[in-house]
Motif scaffolding. Structure first.
Motif, mmCIF file in Angstrom:
data_model
loop_
_atom_site.group_PDB
_atom_site.id
_atom_site.type_symbol
_atom_site.label_atom_id
_atom_site.label_comp_id
_atom_site.label_asym_id
_atom_site.label_seq_id
_atom_site.Cartn_x
_atom_site.Cartn_y
_atom_site.Cartn_z
ATOM 1 N N ALA A 8 0.832 -1.209 0.000
ATOM 2 C CA ALA A 8 0.000 0.000 0.000
ATOM 3 C C ALA A 8 0.861 1.252 0.000
ATOM 4 O O ALA A 8 0.973 1.965 0.996
ATOM 5 N N LEU A 9 1.484 1.523 -1.153
ATOM 6 C CA LEU A 9 2.365 2.685 -1.292
ATOM 7 C C LEU A 9 2.095 3.334 -2.641
ATOM 8 O O LEU A 9 2.026 2.643 -3.673
ATOM 9 N N HIS A 10 1.948 4.669 -2.619
ATOM 10 C CA HIS A 10 1.670 5.425 -3.841
ATOM 11 C C HIS A 10 2.552 6.665 -3.875
ATOM 12 O O HIS A 10 2.607 7.430 -2.899
ATOM 13 N N ALA A 11 3.273 6.845 -4.989
ATOM 14 C CA ALA A 11 4.107 8.034 -5.189
ATOM 15 C C ALA A 11 3.202 9.180 -5.638
ATOM 16 O O ALA A 11 2.869 9.298 -6.821
ATOM 17 N N LEU A 12 2.830 10.016 -4.687
ATOM 18 C CA LEU A 12 1.827 11.047 -4.960
ATOM 19 C C LEU A 12 2.373 12.187 -5.803
ATOM 20 O O LEU A 12 1.683 12.719 -6.675
ATOM 21 N N ALA A 13 3.626 12.603 -5.552
ATOM 22 C CA ALA A 13 4.191 13.748 -6.267
ATOM 23 C C ALA A 13 5.691 13.575 -6.398
ATOM 24 O O ALA A 13 6.352 13.021 -5.511
ATOM 25 N N VAL A 14 6.226 14.056 -7.506
ATOM 26 C CA VAL A 14 7.669 14.054 -7.734
ATOM 27 C C VAL A 14 8.066 15.462 -8.173
ATOM 28 O O VAL A 14 7.353 16.113 -8.940
ATOM 29 N N SER A 15 9.192 15.945 -7.644
ATOM 30 C CA SER A 15 9.673 17.291 -7.949
ATOM 31 C C SER A 15 11.093 17.210 -8.484
ATOM 32 O O SER A 15 11.874 16.337 -8.087
ATOM 33 N N PHE A 16 11.441 18.145 -9.352
ATOM 34 C CA PHE A 16 12.787 18.192 -9.925
ATOM 35 C C PHE A 16 13.017 19.561 -10.551
ATOM 36 O O PHE A 16 12.064 20.309 -10.814
ATOM 37 N N ILE A 17 14.291 19.884 -10.738
ATOM 38 C CA ILE A 17 14.659 21.084 -11.486
ATOM 39 C C ILE A 17 14.660 20.718 -12.961
ATOM 40 O O ILE A 17 15.383 19.807 -13.375
ATOM 41 N N HIS A 18 13.873 21.411 -13.756
ATOM 42 C CA HIS A 18 13.775 21.063 -15.173
ATOM 43 C C HIS A 18 15.137 21.251 -15.841
ATOM 44 O O HIS A 18 15.765 22.305 -15.699
ATOM 45 N N PRO A 19 15.627 20.237 -16.549
ATOM 46 C CA PRO A 19 16.990 20.328 -17.111
ATOM 47 C C PRO A 19 17.144 21.368 -18.205
ATOM 48 O O PRO A 19 18.282 21.712 -18.552
ATOM 49 N N ASP A 20 16.061 21.891 -18.754
ATOM 50 C CA ASP A 20 16.181 22.901 -19.807
ATOM 51 C C ASP A 20 15.865 24.297 -19.297
ATOM 52 O O ASP A 20 16.594 25.242 -19.585
ATOM 53 N N THR A 21 14.811 24.441 -18.518
ATOM 54 C CA THR A 21 14.415 25.771 -18.052
ATOM 55 C C THR A 21 15.066 26.157 -16.732
ATOM 56 O O THR A 21 15.127 27.343 -16.403
ATOM 57 N N GLY A 22 15.523 25.162 -15.956
ATOM 58 C CA GLY A 22 16.087 25.457 -14.644
ATOM 59 C C GLY A 22 15.044 25.783 -13.596
ATOM 60 O O GLY A 22 15.396 26.235 -12.500
ATOM 61 N N LEU A 23 13.765 25.554 -13.875
ATOM 62 C CA LEU A 23 12.689 25.869 -12.943
ATOM 63 C C LEU A 23 12.290 24.625 -12.157
ATOM 64 O O LEU A 23 12.363 23.497 -12.668
ATOM 65 N N LYS A 24 11.849 24.828 -10.923
ATOM 66 C CA LYS A 24 11.355 23.726 -10.115
ATOM 67 C C LYS A 24 10.018 23.264 -10.671
ATOM 68 O O LYS A 24 9.103 24.061 -10.890
#
Length: 487
Positions: free
Chosen positions: A431-447
């Motif tokens: 019973a595990l669900h990855a609800l959200a993933v965050s990263f710095i976009h490799p092209d724009t540099g934005l979160k």
């Protein structure tokens, strides 16, 4: 110090790394202050090539953190390439001895920790050369990981066509050579599948000194892609894509992985399992335009989710994006402060619910830098189940499952870490669900943050728990007041 660094190809960590401000100023002066991870990485690589810089591993790690990308793989490829020196007209070789010594030093660095410097950077051809020459033994601890990477690779440019090594014959006459080969990597499914078809892939020759020279031919095609293409052709009429796409552009794609689907499969794993199996990476490669993805590092895989876990998973579509995302999800994850968010249903082992801490941080016993932050969202006292939210920076194998089980909150369905207490009819998987993933976009540099919808089985389980828990909101509030803790 900056003038000294400009004049000589000296490791900047000798002078600057202890002082973060000086190191950042050195980076900005030589590489610029662009926010784009790909541009920063390209500037670092160009500087290394032009100045023949000899950075230590800690300098490479520091540059990776500054670039938010993985420059180590390119650096090791450059180090292991043949050194060419242009001679002067008089026949002299400027800095010839220095370059040769530098090349030998880099070669030794690569062989000191073959798993970290060769396998993790997927320099499989270099590893194969060292293995065939006897610099690396098949009994080395890095050998099973090397075989795993060969099995996961879909590209012939990364995976060697044949691996050769020398082994000692079994000391016991009753022991067979095939059994001795299996013991080299008994848990590697790819290796076991190759040995199951030994007549097609393995040949052995006795050396003059009694050793055995083993040559293993790797299959050129990845059969999981053929299975995925067949599955896609059958599903075209019913649904446009087996995996919902949450975000896609020219650099990254984020999918919602359903439970029961593996992130990737080894070649020959379909043969070993005895039934057609389809995985996320093979399906993406089998789609239109997937041939271009085969040339991307690790075929775009930058992190994993367990087979029983659902949720958001990120894949890269270019080499620059793969270097950046792989580093953000791995080495520098604990320094970027961009967590991944999970939801879990846990069994409460503690008899007294008031003794269960409602939030906290769990440190890994093997590595204190690997941590899991958690908070209890809701207790279902009649079912003795808790809805828990977890945040992690780095993602180690079964990290959340191991950590929550260590504090008495094993996941429903996780018999491996929680035992018989986790056998619940409520949930048929972990019973595990990855609800959200965050990263710095490799092209724009934005979160960038991408949310994955909660799957139907998770929603149904929560609805069942709430139906069995009349007045759950009041009980939860009174429990928090009685324990004196706040979420």
């Amino acid at each position: 110090m900056l003038r000294l660094l400009l004049k000589y190809p000296v490791d900047p960590s000798v002078l600057l790394l202890p002082d973060r401000t000086l190191f950042l100023s050195w980076c900005e002066r030589h590489f610029g202050n662009s926010p784009h991870p790909a541009e920063r990485a390209a500037a670092v690589r160009q500087f290394v090539r032009e100045t023949y810089l000899q950075p230590r591993q800690r300098t490479i790690d520091a540059l990776n953190r500054w670039c938010l990308t993985d420059v180590g793989r390119e650096w090791f490829q450059f180090c292991l390439a043949p050194v060419t020196v242009t001679r002067r007209d008089d026949g002299s070789t400027p800095a010839d001895s220095v370059l040769e010594a530098w090349h030998q030093t880099c070669e030794r660095i690569a062989m000191l920790d073959a798993r970290k410097n060769l396998v993790e950077h997927r320099l499989l051809h270099q590893y194969t050369f060292f293995l065939s020459q006897g610099y690396i033994s098949a009994t080395d601890e890095s050998f099973p990981y090397f075989l795993d990477e060969c099995g996961e690779s879909h590209s012939s440019a990364e995976r060697p066509a044949q691996i050769c090594f020398t082994v000692r014959p079994p000391a016991d006459d009753r022991d067979s050579l095939l059994a001795a080969l299996r013991r080299l990597a008994p848990r590697c499914a790819y290796w076991c599948a190759l040995l199951d078809h030994v007549e097609d892939h393995v040949s052995c020759t006795v050396c003059p000194w009694g050793d055995v020279r083993v040559a293993v031919t790797l299959p050129p095609a990845h059969e999981c892609c053929a299975v995925a293409r067949a599955a896609l052709s059958q599903a075209e009429a019913s649904e446009p894509s087996p995996f919902p796409v949450l975000l896609e552009d020219a650099h990254v794609v984020v999918c919602a992985k359903p439970a029961g689907v593996a992130t990737s499969r080894h070649a020959l794993s379909c043969t070993q399992l005895g039934r057609p199996t389809c995985d996320l990476i093979s399906t993406q490669l089998a789609k239109t335009g997937g041939e271009l993805r085969r040339r991307v590092f690790r075929q775009g895989q930058v992190h994993r989710l367990d087979t029983g876990t659902s949720g958001s998973i990120v894949m890269a579509k270019t080499d620059a994006a793969a270097d950046s995302l792989r580093h953000q999800m791995g080495t520098s994850a604990r320094l970027t402060f961009i967590p991944k968010l999970y939801r879990a249903l846990c069994v409460v082992v503690e008899n007294d619910l008031t003794n269960v801490p409602l939030k906290g941080e769990i440190k890994d016993h093997g590595d204190a830098r690997v941590r899991t932050q958690y908070r209890v969202v809701q207790f279902f006292s009649s079912s003795r189940i808790a809805l828990v939210e977890c945040r992690i920076q780095q993602g180690k194998k079964h990290q959340i499952r191991r950590h929550l089980a260590s504090i008495g909150l094993p996941l429903c369905g996780d018999v491996d870490h929680g035992g018989a207490a986790c056998c619940q009819s409520l949930f048929r998987r972990v019973a595990l669900h990855a609800l959200a993933v965050s990263f710095i976009h490799p092209d724009t540099g934005l979160k960038t943050t991408v949310l994955s919808p909660v799957p139907s089985d998770f929603r149904d389980a929560l609805a069942t728990l709430r139906q069995q828990e009349p007045g759950s909101e009041g009980k939860q509030s009174s429990l928090m007041m009685a324990s004196g803790k706040r979420v």
